[in-house]
Scaffold this active site. Structure first.
Site, PDB file in Angstrom:
ATOM      1  N   ASP A 202      46.426 -27.830  64.337  1.00  0.00           N
ATOM      2  CA  ASP A 202      46.033 -26.652  63.747  1.00  0.00           C
ATOM      3  C   ASP A 202      45.438 -25.748  64.765  1.00  0.00           C
ATOM      4  OD1 ASP A 202      44.869 -28.954  61.052  1.00  0.00           O
ATOM      5  OD2 ASP A 202      46.130 -27.154  60.802  1.00  0.00           O
TER       6      ASP A 202
ATOM      7  N   ASP B 108      48.698 -28.480  52.377  1.00  0.00           N
ATOM      8  CA  ASP B 108      47.646 -28.736  53.361  1.00  0.00           C
ATOM      9  C   ASP B 108      46.245 -28.482  52.869  1.00  0.00           C
ATOM     10  OD1 ASP B 108      47.649 -27.435  56.809  1.00  0.00           O
ATOM     11  OD2 ASP B 108      46.414 -28.946  55.694  1.00  0.00           O
ATOM     12  N   GLY B 109      45.326 -29.484  52.862  1.00  0.00           N
ATOM     13  CA  GLY B 109      44.207 -29.137  52.772  1.00  0.00           C
ATOM     14  C   GLY B 109      43.524 -30.035  51.563  1.00  0.00           C
TER      15      GLY B 109
HETATM   16  C1  DX5 Z   1      42.657 -26.519  57.278  1.00  0.00           C
HETATM   17  C2  DX5 Z   1      43.791 -27.160  58.366  1.00  0.00           C
HETATM   18  C3  DX5 Z   1      44.077 -28.369  57.418  1.00  0.00           C
HETATM   19  C4  DX5 Z   1      42.894 -29.466  57.380  1.00  0.00           C
HETATM   20  C5  DX5 Z   1      43.472 -30.526  56.847  1.00  0.00           C
HETATM   21  O1  DX5 Z   1      42.658 -25.155  57.756  1.00  0.00           O
HETATM   22  O2  DX5 Z   1      44.734 -26.516  58.130  1.00  0.00           O
HETATM   23  O3  DX5 Z   1      45.063 -28.971  58.180  1.00  0.00           O
HETATM   24  O4  DX5 Z   1      42.772 -29.862  58.946  1.00  0.00           O
HETATM   25  O5  DX5 Z   1      42.391 -31.390  56.880  1.00  0.00           O
HETATM   26  P1  DX5 Z   1      41.878 -32.223  55.381  1.00  0.00           P
HETATM   27  O6  DX5 Z   1      43.226 -33.105  54.904  1.00  0.00           O
HETATM   28  O7  DX5 Z   1      40.837 -32.968  55.946  1.00  0.00           O
HETATM   29  O8  DX5 Z   1      41.570 -31.016  54.247  1.00  0.00           O
END
Ligand code: DX5
Length: 214
Positions: free
Chosen positions: A36, A173-174
């Protein structure tokens, strides 16, 4: 639609003091690894750049999620660092000509090209390029931080995309964990990014299997 659900751990939630070991712990179970990249401008957080990728050793294809303003300025350094997939945000590149040029530049560098939509951005915003991309990333949190709550309203965008594009790779994602992963799969997503659900687990293999629904 490809029937295998890909699981893409996001290193934002990993123990960054032991990043190589963290990546090694998922290498035999995950499909991609996501980096990221945050510039503190497009999103409120600042994360890592190409030098971090250069020092990682992994057989997993590296998926770079550019949460940055002016992503075109960043493509070359991430391609040189070994990115196999690069996704930029539709909100950061608004005109069709620039989007198409960016997609082409990513592909010319040997990577697949994706475009991402924030939760509040409607799918029709990418009508101009959706037929050209290798992947659409539907954010299920407001980008910037790991560990946020899943926003189920975005599932409608996944269903709409899947019904129109049966073969498209749709990444989400998220806030994805075993429970929300099922909602994502049922809506038609076939590539799930997860940070906390994987890296907070002592059993990474089991965590990844639960996201895959296997
Ligand atoms: C948020 C990121 C995600 C995040 C996912 O801006 O793009 O990739 O790291 O993390 P989790 O799965 O913990 O929400």
């Amino acid at each position: 639609m490809a029937n295998r659900i890909l699981i893409t751990p996001s290193i934002l939630a990993a123990d960054l003091g032991h990043l190589q070991e963290e990546i090694d712990s998922v290498a035999d179970h995950a499909d991609w690894i996501q980096i990221d990249v945050m510039d503190g401008h497009f999103v409120p957080n600042l994360s890592f750049g190409a030098p971090v990728i250069k020092c990682l050793k992994t057989k997993l294809p590296i998926d770079v999620h550019l949460m940055v303003t002016n992503p075109a300025d960043r493509i070359d350094e991430f391609l040189a660092a070994g990115a196999k997939h690069i996704t930029f945000h539709a909100e950061a590149v608004e005109d069709t000509k620039s989007r198409k040029a960016l997609l082409e530049a990513i592909r010319k560098g040997g990577a697949t090209a994706g475009i991402a939509l924030n939760p509040e951005t409607p799918v029709n915003v990418i009508d101009d390029v959706v037929a050209d991309v290798d992947l659409v990333l539907i954010m299920s949190v407001h980008p910037g931080f790991s560990g946020q709550k899943f926003l189920p309203d975005v599932l409608e965008k996944v269903r709409a995309l899947r019904s129109q594009f049966p073969k498209l790779m749709i990444q989400m994602d998220g806030g994805i964990d075993a429970t929300t992963a099922k909602q994502c799969r049922d809506a038609g997503a076939n590539n799930l990014v997860a940070g906390n659900a994987i890296f907070s687990s002592a059993d990474r293999a089991a965590a990844i299997s639960s996201l895959r629904g296997s």
